[in-house]
Design a protein around this motif. Sequence first.
Motif, PDB file in Angstrom:
ATOM      1  N   CYS A  21       0.868  -1.168   0.000  1.00 50.98           N
ATOM      2  CA  CYS A  21       0.000   0.000   0.000  1.00 50.98           C
ATOM      3  C   CYS A  21       0.909   1.224   0.000  1.00 50.98           C
ATOM      4  O   CYS A  21       1.501   1.563   1.034  1.00 50.98           O
ATOM      5  N   THR A  22       1.022   1.861  -1.154  1.00 50.80           N
ATOM      6  CA  THR A  22       1.875   3.032  -1.280  1.00 50.80           C
ATOM      7  C   THR A  22       1.041   4.286  -1.032  1.00 50.80           C
ATOM      8  O   THR A  22       0.002   4.482  -1.655  1.00 50.80           O
ATOM      9  N   VAL A  23       1.522   5.111  -0.115  1.00 47.40           N
ATOM     10  CA  VAL A  23       0.803   6.300   0.303  1.00 47.40           C
ATOM     11  C   VAL A  23       1.462   7.530  -0.304  1.00 47.40           C
ATOM     12  O   VAL A  23       2.694   7.648  -0.298  1.00 47.40           O
ATOM     13  N   SER A  24       0.670   8.430  -0.820  1.00 47.75           N
ATOM     14  CA  SER A  24       1.190   9.698  -1.330  1.00 47.75           C
ATOM     15  C   SER A  24       0.406  10.837  -0.709  1.00 47.75           C
ATOM     16  O   SER A  24      -0.757  10.690  -0.366  1.00 47.75           O
ATOM     17  N   GLY A  25       1.077  11.954  -0.543  1.00 48.14           N
ATOM     18  CA  GLY A  25       0.438  13.136   0.001  1.00 48.14           C
ATOM     19  C   GLY A  25       0.630  13.340   1.491  1.00 48.14           C
ATOM     20  O   GLY A  25       0.254  14.380   2.025  1.00 48.14           O
ATOM     21  N   ARG A  26       1.202  12.342   2.147  1.00 47.78           N
ATOM     22  CA  ARG A  26       1.437  12.441   3.585  1.00 47.78           C
ATOM     23  C   ARG A  26       2.468  11.394   3.969  1.00 47.78           C
ATOM     24  O   ARG A  26       2.415  10.274   3.467  1.00 47.78           O
ATOM     25  N   PRO A  27       3.403  11.696   4.853  1.00 45.24           N
ATOM     26  CA  PRO A  27       4.326  10.652   5.314  1.00 45.24           C
ATOM     27  C   PRO A  27       3.561   9.514   5.957  1.00 45.24           C
ATOM     28  O   PRO A  27       2.695   9.737   6.806  1.00 45.24           O
ATOM     29  N   VAL A  28       3.893   8.300   5.562  1.00 47.11           N
ATOM     30  CA  VAL A  28       3.153   7.148   6.069  1.00 47.11           C
ATOM     31  C   VAL A  28       3.303   7.018   7.578  1.00 47.11           C
ATOM     32  O   VAL A  28       2.433   6.466   8.253  1.00 47.11           O
ATOM     33  N   SER A  29       4.407   7.523   8.112  1.00 51.30           N
ATOM     34  CA  SER A  29       4.622   7.444   9.556  1.00 51.30           C
ATOM     35  C   SER A  29       3.638   8.319  10.336  1.00 51.30           C
ATOM     36  O   SER A  29       3.486   8.145  11.545  1.00 51.30           O
ATOM     37  N   ARG A  30       2.963   9.204   9.660  1.00 52.28           N
ATOM     38  CA  ARG A  30       1.995  10.089  10.315  1.00 52.28           C
ATOM     39  C   ARG A  30       0.562   9.645  10.081  1.00 52.28           C
ATOM     40  O   ARG A  30      -0.386  10.402  10.364  1.00 52.28           O
ATOM     41  N   ALA A  31       0.395   8.438   9.555  1.00 52.35           N
ATOM     42  CA  ALA A  31      -0.945   7.919   9.306  1.00 52.35           C
ATOM     43  C   ALA A  31      -1.101   6.541   9.919  1.00 52.35           C
ATOM     44  O   ALA A  31      -0.158   5.742   9.905  1.00 52.35           O
TER      45      ALA A  31
END
Length: 125
Positions: A21-31
């Motif tokens: 699951c690749t996340v864009s628009g926000r650091p994944v560590s903050r979600a």
Amino acid sequence: VQLQASGGGLVQAGGSLRLSCTVSGRPVSRATVGWFRQAPGEEREFVAVITRSGGSTSYADSVKGRFTISRDNAKNTVYLQMTSLEPEDTAVYYCAADTQLISSSRFRDSEYDYWGQGTLVTVSS
């Protein structure tokens, strides 16, 4: 925030797959990022979650000991390593993210604001 799920496919019972699951628009560590799945004719159910900041993990009883959720901050990606797959694991798997989720809500799909498109996992017997 956008999520891209990938890695699904057809595998025999007992086999393994790794979903991404690749996340864009926000650091994944903050979600807080969760994996959910929906089998044909069934409701969507919680599979696994990794929380923001501390990165604690939780699993559904049905996958505990077989699935592992992890996070690569450098790649902004969350993984779901699935082993000892069973036909009952057949479903569309979705990743979801939320940046303000409180810990007690992490198992409920309705609490997540952002969703990936889903990736199909089929386990043959």
